[in-house]
Enzyme design. Structure first.
Site, PDB file in Angstrom:
ATOM      1  N   GLU A 283      40.085  72.219  41.840  1.00 15.12           N
ATOM      2  CA  GLU A 283      39.238  72.582  42.996  1.00 15.12           C
ATOM      3  C   GLU A 283      40.027  73.445  43.970  1.00 15.12           C
ATOM      4  O   GLU A 283      39.504  74.393  44.546  1.00 15.12           O
ATOM      5  CB  GLU A 283      38.701  71.337  43.696  1.00 15.12           C
ATOM      6  CG  GLU A 283      37.755  70.501  42.832  1.00 15.12           C
ATOM      7  CD  GLU A 283      36.620  71.313  42.224  1.00 15.12           C
ATOM      8  OE1 GLU A 283      36.042  72.168  42.919  1.00 15.12           O
ATOM      9  OE2 GLU A 283      36.318  71.101  41.028  1.00 15.12           O
ATOM     10  N   TRP A 286      39.690  76.714  42.614  1.00 19.62           N
ATOM     11  CA  TRP A 286      38.468  77.454  42.980  1.00 19.62           C
ATOM     12  C   TRP A 286      38.639  78.133  44.346  1.00 19.62           C
ATOM     13  O   TRP A 286      38.139  79.226  44.587  1.00 19.62           O
ATOM     14  CB  TRP A 286      37.255  76.515  43.015  1.00 19.62           C
ATOM     15  CG  TRP A 286      36.618  76.371  41.661  1.00 19.62           C
ATOM     16  CD1 TRP A 286      36.771  75.338  40.792  1.00 19.62           C
ATOM     17  CD2 TRP A 286      35.737  77.315  41.005  1.00 19.62           C
ATOM     18  NE1 TRP A 286      36.054  75.579  39.639  1.00 19.62           N
ATOM     19  CE2 TRP A 286      35.404  76.776  39.751  1.00 19.62           C
ATOM     20  CE3 TRP A 286      35.214  78.559  41.359  1.00 19.62           C
ATOM     21  CZ2 TRP A 286      34.566  77.440  38.849  1.00 19.62           C
ATOM     22  CZ3 TRP A 286      34.372  79.226  40.469  1.00 19.62           C
ATOM     23  CH2 TRP A 286      34.063  78.669  39.233  1.00 19.62           C
ATOM     24  N   TRP A 314      13.080  89.073  46.962  1.00 18.42           N
ATOM     25  CA  TRP A 314      13.105  87.971  47.921  1.00 18.42           C
ATOM     26  C   TRP A 314      11.802  87.961  48.710  1.00 18.42           C
ATOM     27  O   TRP A 314      11.165  88.994  48.893  1.00 18.42           O
ATOM     28  CB  TRP A 314      14.268  88.126  48.910  1.00 18.42           C
ATOM     29  CG  TRP A 314      15.615  88.256  48.276  1.00 18.42           C
ATOM     30  CD1 TRP A 314      16.416  89.371  48.264  1.00 18.42           C
ATOM     31  CD2 TRP A 314      16.335  87.252  47.537  1.00 18.42           C
ATOM     32  NE1 TRP A 314      17.583  89.122  47.567  1.00 18.42           N
ATOM     33  CE2 TRP A 314      17.555  87.832  47.118  1.00 18.42           C
ATOM     34  CE3 TRP A 314      16.072  85.937  47.182  1.00 18.42           C
ATOM     35  CZ2 TRP A 314      18.506  87.140  46.371  1.00 18.42           C
ATOM     36  CZ3 TRP A 314      17.019  85.247  46.446  1.00 18.42           C
ATOM     37  CH2 TRP A 314      18.215  85.830  46.050  1.00 18.42           C
ATOM     38  N   ASN A 349      29.823  68.679  48.392  1.00 19.87           N
ATOM     39  CA  ASN A 349      29.723  69.851  47.519  1.00 19.87           C
ATOM     40  C   ASN A 349      28.487  69.832  46.612  1.00 19.87           C
ATOM     41  O   ASN A 349      27.792  70.835  46.472  1.00 19.87           O
ATOM     42  CB  ASN A 349      30.987  69.975  46.665  1.00 19.87           C
ATOM     43  CG  ASN A 349      30.910  71.158  45.720  1.00 19.87           C
ATOM     44  OD1 ASN A 349      30.781  72.297  46.156  1.00 19.87           O
ATOM     45  ND2 ASN A 349      30.953  70.890  44.422  1.00 19.87           N
ATOM     46  N   TRP A 367      20.112  84.766  49.540  1.00 19.42           N
ATOM     47  CA  TRP A 367      21.281  83.877  49.701  1.00 19.42           C
ATOM     48  C   TRP A 367      22.048  84.167  50.991  1.00 19.42           C
ATOM     49  O   TRP A 367      22.710  83.291  51.556  1.00 19.42           O
ATOM     50  CB  TRP A 367      22.207  83.948  48.485  1.00 19.42           C
ATOM     51  CG  TRP A 367      22.802  85.301  48.173  1.00 19.42           C
ATOM     52  CD1 TRP A 367      22.322  86.228  47.303  1.00 19.42           C
ATOM     53  CD2 TRP A 367      23.988  85.887  48.741  1.00 19.42           C
ATOM     54  NE1 TRP A 367      23.116  87.344  47.288  1.00 19.42           N
ATOM     55  CE2 TRP A 367      24.155  87.156  48.165  1.00 19.42           C
ATOM     56  CE3 TRP A 367      24.913  85.461  49.676  1.00 19.42           C
ATOM     57  CZ2 TRP A 367      25.211  88.020  48.493  1.00 19.42           C
ATOM     58  CZ3 TRP A 367      25.975  86.308  50.007  1.00 19.42           C
ATOM     59  CH2 TRP A 367      26.112  87.568  49.424  1.00 19.42           C
ATOM     60  N   TRP A 390      28.015  80.845  47.610  1.00 18.66           N
ATOM     61  CA  TRP A 390      26.598  81.236  47.699  1.00 18.66           C
ATOM     62  C   TRP A 390      26.243  82.184  46.565  1.00 18.66           C
ATOM     63  O   TRP A 390      25.183  82.058  45.946  1.00 18.66           O
ATOM     64  CB  TRP A 390      26.283  81.851  49.074  1.00 18.66           C
ATOM     65  CG  TRP A 390      25.957  80.773  50.069  1.00 18.66           C
ATOM     66  CD1 TRP A 390      26.831  80.181  50.931  1.00 18.66           C
ATOM     67  CD2 TRP A 390      24.693  80.111  50.248  1.00 18.66           C
ATOM     68  NE1 TRP A 390      26.178  79.200  51.644  1.00 18.66           N
ATOM     69  CE2 TRP A 390      24.881  79.142  51.260  1.00 18.66           C
ATOM     70  CE3 TRP A 390      23.437  80.248  49.680  1.00 18.66           C
ATOM     71  CZ2 TRP A 390      23.848  78.306  51.695  1.00 18.66           C
ATOM     72  CZ3 TRP A 390      22.408  79.422  50.102  1.00 18.66           C
ATOM     73  CH2 TRP A 390      22.614  78.463  51.094  1.00 18.66           C
TER      74      TRP A 390
HETATM   75  C1  LIG Z   1      26.738  76.999  48.919  1.00 17.08           C
HETATM   76  C2  LIG Z   1      28.153  76.543  49.109  1.00 17.08           C
HETATM   77  C3  LIG Z   1      28.885  76.959  50.223  1.00 17.08           C
HETATM   78  C4  LIG Z   1      30.213  76.552  50.398  1.00 17.08           C
HETATM   79  N1  LIG Z   1      30.899  76.970  51.510  1.00 17.08           N
HETATM   80  C5  LIG Z   1      32.203  76.601  51.678  1.00 17.08           C
HETATM   81  C6  LIG Z   1      32.937  77.027  52.816  1.00 17.08           C
HETATM   82  O1  LIG Z   1      32.451  77.764  53.677  1.00 17.08           O
HETATM   83  N2  LIG Z   1      34.220  76.590  52.947  1.00 17.08           N
HETATM   84  C7  LIG Z   1      34.813  75.785  52.005  1.00 17.08           C
HETATM   85  O2  LIG Z   1      35.983  75.425  52.175  1.00 17.08           O
HETATM   86  N3  LIG Z   1      34.144  75.412  50.902  1.00 17.08           N
HETATM   87  C8  LIG Z   1      32.864  75.787  50.701  1.00 17.08           C
HETATM   88  N4  LIG Z   1      32.185  75.370  49.587  1.00 17.08           N
HETATM   89  C9  LIG Z   1      32.923  74.683  48.511  1.00 17.08           C
HETATM   90  C10 LIG Z   1      32.934  73.153  48.562  1.00 17.08           C
HETATM   91  O3  LIG Z   1      31.640  72.660  48.726  1.00 17.08           O
HETATM   92  C11 LIG Z   1      33.835  72.602  49.662  1.00 17.08           C
HETATM   93  O4  LIG Z   1      35.108  73.204  49.615  1.00 17.08           O
HETATM   94  C12 LIG Z   1      34.023  71.088  49.483  1.00 17.08           C
HETATM   95  O5  LIG Z   1      32.780  70.443  49.503  1.00 17.08           O
HETATM   96  C13 LIG Z   1      34.907  70.575  50.602  1.00 17.08           C
HETATM   97  O6  LIG Z   1      35.007  69.190  50.522  1.00 17.08           O
HETATM   98  P1  LIG Z   1      36.379  68.485  50.160  1.00 17.08           P
HETATM   99  O7  LIG Z   1      37.463  69.059  50.999  1.00 17.08           O
HETATM  100  O8  LIG Z   1      36.155  67.046  50.225  1.00 17.08           O
HETATM  101  O9  LIG Z   1      36.577  68.964  48.656  1.00 17.08           O
HETATM  102  P2  LIG Z   1      37.523  68.393  47.488  1.00 17.08           P
HETATM  103  O10 LIG Z   1      36.636  68.081  46.335  1.00 17.08           O
HETATM  104  O11 LIG Z   1      38.410  67.329  47.959  1.00 17.08           O
HETATM  105  O12 LIG Z   1      38.365  69.689  47.058  1.00 17.08           O
HETATM  106  C14 LIG Z   1      39.645  69.997  47.605  1.00 17.08           C
HETATM  107  C15 LIG Z   1      39.644  71.402  48.190  1.00 17.08           C
HETATM  108  O13 LIG Z   1      39.382  72.362  47.174  1.00 17.08           O
HETATM  109  C16 LIG Z   1      38.630  73.446  47.740  1.00 17.08           C
HETATM  110  N5  LIG Z   1      37.346  73.531  47.040  1.00 17.08           N
HETATM  111  C17 LIG Z   1      36.634  72.521  46.501  1.00 17.08           C
HETATM  112  N6  LIG Z   1      35.525  72.994  45.890  1.00 17.08           N
HETATM  113  C18 LIG Z   1      35.538  74.329  46.077  1.00 17.08           C
HETATM  114  C19 LIG Z   1      34.669  75.390  45.673  1.00 17.08           C
HETATM  115  N7  LIG Z   1      33.577  75.173  44.940  1.00 17.08           N
HETATM  116  N8  LIG Z   1      34.976  76.649  46.036  1.00 17.08           N
HETATM  117  C20 LIG Z   1      36.096  76.914  46.747  1.00 17.08           C
HETATM  118  N9  LIG Z   1      36.968  75.956  47.140  1.00 17.08           N
HETATM  119  C21 LIG Z   1      36.693  74.687  46.804  1.00 17.08           C
HETATM  120  C22 LIG Z   1      38.420  73.124  49.208  1.00 17.08           C
HETATM  121  O14 LIG Z   1      39.412  73.792  49.966  1.00 17.08           O
HETATM  122  C23 LIG Z   1      38.587  71.624  49.251  1.00 17.08           C
HETATM  123  O15 LIG Z   1      39.006  71.154  50.499  1.00 17.08           O
HETATM  124  C24 LIG Z   1      30.837  75.738  49.413  1.00 17.08           C
HETATM  125  C25 LIG Z   1      30.093  75.329  48.299  1.00 17.08           C
HETATM  126  C26 LIG Z   1      28.774  75.721  48.149  1.00 17.08           C
HETATM  127  C27 LIG Z   1      28.015  75.282  46.933  1.00 17.08           C
END
Ligand SMILES: Cc1cc2nc3c(=O)[nH]c(=O)nc-3n(C[C@H](O)[C@H](O)[C@H](O)COP(=O)(O)OP(=O)(O)OC[C@H]3O[C@@H](n4cnc5c(N)ncnc54)[C@H](O)[C@@H]3O)c2cc1C
Length: 484
Positions: A283, A286, A314, A349, A367, A390
């Protein structure tokens, strides 16, 4: 050699593992500066981010003070402010950690050129990523477009370099009288909401700042990581790290996360299995990949990565968008997510994917309207992660989920929130329904609704759209651009 230095804090609001701050403090007395960028050339941060920033700067100021330093805060255009401060304070070295948004890169380049031409040394560093976006390429030197090979290549590089400790002491360079009037107090920045004060839920949910980030990481590695690989999809459990705003603001860096986890694994102190740890690191992967995409596609937040989507039909609908924003769509999982976002500045997420898919596909909203709402309301709003995610959900992004994969918010709820606990928490007016009815109250019997005190259309909205109809309409719309 002792020379006057200036460290410009941006999204690196920490003392430990901050290479640019370390370089400045090693050189001599340091002016630690934060500038709230108000230039129209850069995208202003959203409301929830402003709240977070205010808290994080206060914590940073305290931490600097404990080391002998102090944080100077200003508001304005860094292109104008920085050269003036450097000249009047007799600064010889300017340091910062790199950013990856196009407008910010352009600003940093311009400043570097101008300051260097004046004989100032400017040194920039990487504090925000495991790998710079240009360090991972295909065999032919091109940017990567697919996550799996990207992450494999990143892993093959081995461990990132070890994080460095916070400076032991910081000698504060005082502001010369001539520029003292430019400095403002944190309160003067007006970052926290007052009329109305909508930040109560944010205050309850979060502890912005470096210490809060470190505590969260320790707790997560020590216990929360157990079962992460599966439980991370469950919004009814606190099964993810919630490090995202801390990482965004640079209160903790990915190298620190990486090494803390590897260290705990080696010492047998990490909760969970190898699979949990690898899933968590991927993650972080990602996040790296999203920054790689943003760097190589500067218009990621405004332009379809896949240009076929430029012709997508759209159907802008302001009222529908508003109901989605307010968590009043009549679809429980969607409403729960949007209300969690509104109250806490964060959303799980899995639910982010569901609400985004619902907006883009069932409601046929562009989007970019959803990206903008998230930008304003998320405490972790991030130019790279938000735009890439997005576009991923829309199907227009790199390595994206195909457009025809349309999340059904009812089955998503039944699978990932099987007892309806998440919906009950955020949509309390549905709490009296059975686990079976809670994800589709419009199908509940009259008796069940009456017993739960629910009148559809009065105490809880009727669904904004019939899900089967919305799904088919989305597929038909997609068919119009598919052959392009
Ligand atoms: C529509 C949409 C918009 C999003 N917008 C953002 C945003 O503005 N900022 C943001 O940080 N994340 C975003 N995310 C990704 C993700 O949802 C969040 O990073 C995650 O939910 C944060 O929770 P956590 O720290 O507990 O994640 P954990 O599951 O603990 O993951 C650890 C870290 O990995 C990174 N990470 C995890 N999933 C993703 C992902 N899919 N893409 C990129 N990095 C990821 C984050 O930095 C996160 O803190 C988005 C996802 C979606 C579907």
């Amino acid at each position: 050699m002792t020379e006057r230095a200036l460290h410009w804090f941006r999204n690196d609001l920490r003392l430990a593992d901050n290479p640019a701050l370390a370089a400045a403090t090693e050189a001599g007395p340091v002016l630690c500066l934060y500038i709230l960028d108000t230039s129209p050339d850069r995208r202003p941060i959203g409301g929830a981010s402003r709240w977070w920033l205010s808290r994080s700067l206060a914590v940073l100021d305290d931490a600097l003070a404990r080391k002998g330093g102090r944080l100077v805060v200003m508001a304005g255009d860094p292109a104008l402010l920085l050269p003036r401060i450097v000249a009047e304070a007799g600064i010889k070295l300017v340091t910062w950690n790199r950013r990856y948004e196009a407008a910010e890169i352009a600003l940093d380049r311009k400043l570097k050129e101008a300051l260097t031409a004046d004989g100032i040394t400017v040194r920039s560093f990487n504090s925000h990523l495991l790998n710079e976006p240009w360090q991972i390429t295909t065999k032919t030197g091109q940017p990567m477009k697919v996550f799996t090979p990207y992450w494999r290549a990143a892993r093959q590089k081995g461990d990132p370099c070890a994080p460095t400790p916070a400076p032991r002491a910081i000698s504060a360079l005082p502001l010369p009288d001539s520029i003292k009037p430019l400095a403002v107090s944190l309160g003067d920045l007006g970052l926290e909401p007052t009329k109305p004060d909508w930040a109560g839920g944010l205050r309850e949910a979060w502890a912005p700042g470096e210490a809060g980030a470190a505590t969260r990481l320790d707790e997560f590695i020590g216990s929360g990581l157990a079962g992460y690989a599966e439980a991370r999809d469950r919004p009814d459990r606190a099964a993810t790290s919630r490090l995202s705003p801390h990482l965004h603001f640079g209160e903790i860096g990915p190298r620190q996360v990486w090494h803390a986890l590897q260290h705990a694994r080696a010492a047998g102190e990490a909760a969970g299995s190898e699979r949990d740890a690898e899933k968590f690191l991927s993650e972080i992967g990602w996040r790296e990949f999203s920054h790689h995409l943003l760097f190589h596609n500067p218009e990621l937040a405004t332009r379809n990565y896949d240009s076929r989507f430029d012709a997508f039909p759209w159907e802008p609908d302001h009222k529908a968008l508003r109901r989605w924003q307010r968590g009043q769509t009549g679809i429980p999982l969607v409403d729960a997510g949007m209300r969690e976002l509104w109250t806490t500045g964060w959303m799980h997420n899995r639910v982010r994917m569901v609400v985004a898919s619902f907006l883009i596909k069932h409601l046929l909203q562009d989007w970019r309207a959803g990206e903008a709402w998230f930008w304003d309301t998320l405490v972790d709003a991030d130019a790279a992660n938000n735009a890439a995610s997005w576009q991923w959900v829309a199907g227009s992004g790199a390595d994206a989920s195909p457009y025809f994969r349309i999340f059904n918010p009812v089955t998503q709820g039944e699978t990932h929130d099987p007892k309806g606990a998440y919906v009950r928490q955020w949509v309390p007016e549905l709490a009296g329904l059975s686990d079976k009815d809670i994800h589709q109250p419009w199908k509940a019997s009259e008796k069940a609704l009456r017993e739960a005190g629910i009148r559809i259309g009065e105490t809880y909205p009727a669904p904004l759209i019939d899900l089967a109809f919305g799904r088919q309409r989305a597929l038909d719309a997609f068919a119009t651009i598919r052959s392009g």
